[in-house]
Design an enzyme around this catalytic site. Structure first.
Site, short mmCIF file in Angstrom:
data_model
loop_
_atom_site.label_atom_id
_atom_site.label_comp_id
_atom_site.label_asym_id
_atom_site.label_seq_id
_atom_site.Cartn_x
_atom_site.Cartn_y
_atom_site.Cartn_z
N SER A 191 7.19 4.12 -0.93
CA SER A 191 6.20 4.51 0.08
C SER A 191 6.89 5.22 1.24
O SER A 191 6.32 6.11 1.86
CB SER A 191 5.48 3.27 0.60
OG SER A 191 4.94 2.55 -0.48
N GLY A 242 8.88 -5.02 -8.84
CA GLY A 242 9.72 -3.91 -9.27
C GLY A 242 11.21 -4.17 -9.07
O GLY A 242 11.60 -4.71 -8.05
N HIS A 279 4.13 1.61 -8.16
CA HIS A 279 3.17 0.52 -8.03
C HIS A 279 2.23 0.50 -9.23
O HIS A 279 1.91 -0.56 -9.79
CB HIS A 279 2.30 0.69 -6.77
CG HIS A 279 3.06 0.63 -5.47
ND1 HIS A 279 3.21 1.71 -4.64
CD2 HIS A 279 3.70 -0.41 -4.85
CE1 HIS A 279 3.89 1.36 -3.57
NE2 HIS A 279 4.21 0.08 -3.67
N GLY A 333 0.80 -1.22 0.00
CA GLY A 333 0.00 0.00 0.00
C GLY A 333 0.83 1.26 0.00
O GLY A 333 2.02 1.23 -0.31
N HIS A 360 2.13 4.53 -5.14
CA HIS A 360 2.69 5.63 -5.93
C HIS A 360 2.79 5.15 -7.37
O HIS A 360 2.41 4.02 -7.70
CB HIS A 360 4.04 6.07 -5.36
CG HIS A 360 5.00 4.94 -5.13
ND1 HIS A 360 5.54 4.20 -6.16
CD2 HIS A 360 5.48 4.37 -3.99
CE1 HIS A 360 6.33 3.27 -5.67
NE2 HIS A 360 6.30 3.34 -4.35
P1 AMP Z 1 5.98 -2.41 -1.71
O1 AMP Z 1 4.59 -1.86 -1.56
O2 AMP Z 1 7.05 -1.45 -1.35
O3 AMP Z 1 6.14 -3.77 -1.10
O4 AMP Z 1 6.17 -2.64 -3.29
C1 AMP Z 1 5.27 -3.42 -4.03
C2 AMP Z 1 5.88 -3.66 -5.38
O5 AMP Z 1 6.10 -2.43 -6.04
C3 AMP Z 1 7.25 -4.38 -5.30
O6 AMP Z 1 7.35 -5.33 -6.33
C4 AMP Z 1 8.20 -3.23 -5.52
O7 AMP Z 1 9.44 -3.63 -6.07
C5 AMP Z 1 7.44 -2.36 -6.50
N1 AMP Z 1 7.94 -1.00 -6.47
C6 AMP Z 1 8.18 -0.24 -5.37
N2 AMP Z 1 8.71 0.94 -5.72
C7 AMP Z 1 8.82 0.93 -7.07
C8 AMP Z 1 9.31 1.86 -8.03
N3 AMP Z 1 9.81 3.05 -7.67
N4 AMP Z 1 9.28 1.52 -9.34
C9 AMP Z 1 8.79 0.30 -9.72
N5 AMP Z 1 8.31 -0.62 -8.86
C10 AMP Z 1 8.33 -0.31 -7.55
#
Ligand code: AMP
Length: 281
Positions: free
Chosen positions: A187, A148, A37, A31, A34
């Site tokens: 985030s 990501g 995501h 969550g 941005h």
């Molecule tokens: P998180 O909510 O931080 O667990 O991220 C969820 C997914 O979004 C993961 O696969 C992250 O690698 C991806 N993600 C987070 N930040 C970015 C970004 N700046 N660019 C691309 N993917 C991202």
């Protein structure tokens, strides 16, 4: 978009609505969404017929309880963003829904990959990541899993997990989305003040500097200069800034000029831990 909080209801929906031959794409998140995501949602919509996103702040992957408590939660805004992005299904489970038998888990054999870089500084983190991914994959059973490159080592761990558990999912890794300043979207950036967001760009600049200055030969002097740059920009501490083999993440102490490499960094700015990476070749 349809929102599910219960595992059984989500599974029932997936069984009844997935048309034959239609691929399911899955974007797991914690969550505070941005553009990074949302780029995964767009990619999933291009590559599959049904996109499922999950929002679950997984307690078992936080080695630092304070980090867990302070993790930003912006559910209403997230739902709006996912609607606008054309996400089909949102899974928003409670802890008891993901872990009906409690938080303790079995052990995943991840080898040295879980003891280096993030694994070294966040003990247990990747076991927690595997625990939640194993559970979410078994609930959603996707054909495509979208993650990501921002979390480079996590992608490698999850690729390993897919093999370990014999998942049918193919991992698709999407490039890191950045602010115009170069700062990798995260985030955790929500916890940075305006001036700190400016300072935080030092991580990406140091990675770019490494990429511009690397030559065949020893790397230690370069990485120590990169660490100095980040500290001079106002960071409190660097966990690591390392040049590693892009396929194994083993540290490259002496680059032969040919091996594929990636620079990875983790550093603290005002108690906010930021990570970034930059593949070189
Ligand atoms: P998180 O909510 O931080 O667990 O991220 C969820 C997914 O979004 C993961 O696969 C992250 O690698 C991806 N993600 C987070 N930040 C970015 C970004 N700046 N660019 C691309 N993917 C991202």
């Amino acid at each position: 978009m349809i929102l599910f909080k219960k595992t059984t209801e989500l599974q029932q929906h997936l069984i009844t609505t997935t048309k034959s031959g239609q691929l399911t794409g899955f974007v797991p998140t914690m969550g505070a969404l941005h553009e990074g995501h949302l780029s995964l949602i767009s990619r999933s919509k291009r590559e599959s017929g049904l996109t499922v996103c999950s929002i679950f702040v997984n307690p078992t992957q936080f080695n630092d309880p304070k980090d867990f408590e302070k993790y930003p939660v912006t559910i209403e805004k997230d739902i709006l963003l996912l609607e606008q992005a054309g996400c089909d299904v949102l899974f928003l489970p409670a802890v008891s829904e993901v872990y009906p038998d409690g938080l303790t888990a079995g052990h995943f054999e991840l080898g040295t990959l879980e003891t280096i870089l993030e694994g070294q500084y966040r003990p247990g983190h990747f076991q927690g990541v595997c625990q939640v991914m194993h559970r979410l994959l078994s609930i959603v059973n996707p054909d495509i899993l979208l993650m990501g490159q921002k979390d480079y080592q996590q992608c490698m761990i999850v690729q390993k997990l897919l093999t370990l558990i014999g998942s049918k999912a193919t991992l698709v890794i999407s490039p890191t989305l950045r602010e115009a300043s170069g700062l990798a979207m995260s985030s955790r950036n929500m916890r940075l003040s305006g001036p700190d967001k400016e300072k935080a760009t030092a991580i990406y600049h140091s990675l770019q500097w490494l990429k511009a200055n690397i030559h065949p030969g020893p790397t230690a002097l370069l990485t120590s200069k990169a660490r100095e740059q980040v500290m001079a920009a106002g960071f409190d501490k660097t966990d690591y800034i390392s040049i590693c083999d892009a396929a194994t993440l083993a540290t490259i102490e002496h680059w032969d000029g040919r091996a594929k490499i990636v620079a990875l960094a983790a550093a603290f700015l005002n108690n906010v831990r930021l990570i970034d990476n930059l593949p070189f070749n």
